[in-house]
Design a protein around this motif. Sequence first.
Motif, short mmCIF file in Angstrom:
data_model
loop_
_atom_site.label_atom_id
_atom_site.label_comp_id
_atom_site.label_asym_id
_atom_site.label_seq_id
_atom_site.Cartn_x
_atom_site.Cartn_y
_atom_site.Cartn_z
N PHE A 3 -3.04 -15.50 1.89
CA PHE A 3 -2.06 -14.73 2.34
C PHE A 3 -2.37 -13.71 3.42
O PHE A 3 -3.42 -12.95 3.79
N ARG A 4 -0.45 -13.26 4.01
CA ARG A 4 -0.57 -11.94 4.84
C ARG A 4 -0.05 -10.76 3.88
O ARG A 4 0.78 -11.26 3.99
N LEU A 5 -0.94 -9.52 5.10
CA LEU A 5 0.11 -8.60 4.34
C LEU A 5 0.12 -7.35 5.72
O LEU A 5 -0.75 -7.13 6.51
N ALA A 6 1.06 -7.13 6.49
CA ALA A 6 1.51 -6.18 7.20
C ALA A 6 1.68 -4.90 6.84
O ALA A 6 2.19 -4.47 5.87
N SER A 55 -5.87 -14.85 -4.48
CA SER A 55 -6.99 -13.81 -5.70
C SER A 55 -6.54 -12.73 -5.99
O SER A 55 -6.26 -12.32 -7.23
N ASP A 56 -6.05 -12.16 -4.72
CA ASP A 56 -6.20 -10.88 -4.63
C ASP A 56 -4.61 -10.05 -4.61
O ASP A 56 -4.50 -9.26 -4.50
N THR A 61 -0.93 -5.86 -3.36
CA THR A 61 -0.02 -5.02 -3.18
C THR A 61 1.00 -3.95 -4.63
O THR A 61 2.02 -3.97 -4.35
N SER A 62 -0.03 -3.69 -4.68
CA SER A 62 0.46 -2.04 -6.35
C SER A 62 0.39 -1.05 -5.21
O SER A 62 -0.11 -1.34 -4.02
N ALA A 63 1.07 -0.47 -5.44
CA ALA A 63 2.14 0.59 -5.22
C ALA A 63 0.76 1.70 -4.62
O ALA A 63 0.57 2.81 -4.06
N ASP A 64 -0.16 2.05 -5.54
CA ASP A 64 -1.47 3.02 -5.79
C ASP A 64 -2.65 2.09 -4.65
O ASP A 64 -3.64 3.42 -4.13
N PHE A 65 -2.76 0.82 -4.13
CA PHE A 65 -3.54 0.54 -3.26
C PHE A 65 -3.65 0.80 -2.05
O PHE A 65 -5.09 2.07 -1.99
N GLN A 74 4.61 -8.59 2.56
CA GLN A 74 4.29 -9.88 2.76
C GLN A 74 4.67 -10.31 4.84
O GLN A 74 5.33 -10.47 4.56
N TRP A 75 3.51 -10.85 4.84
CA TRP A 75 4.04 -11.41 6.22
C TRP A 75 3.85 -12.97 6.53
O TRP A 75 2.84 -13.08 6.46
#
Length: 91
Positions: A3-6, A55-56, A61-65, A74-75
């Motif tokens: 998956f992609r994260l912006a 799997s990650d 996507t946790s607020a503290d990462f 998510q993108w």
Amino acid sequence: MTFRLALTNVNPDATEQTISAYIKDKDSTIEHSSVEDNSTEGWPTKRFIVTFQQSDFTKVTSADFWPEAIFFRQWFAAKPKMRSTTTDHGK
């Protein structure tokens, strides 16, 4: 599966290498396959698109990462535009 994260509101001095190093330092078990600078010219901050293993998802996507000032979501790639089957006929 991936998956992609912006990531937005990133320091303008950050690079792809900066983002990769941050992820590795934060959690060395997280694998990412790419970091793309997707910034818009003229903006005071940068945007990056990062591809992760599914799997990650919960970890990244946790607020503290991410640092507090970084926004993430998510993108999804834009869907291709459908071609019109009608014609204008000069109207």
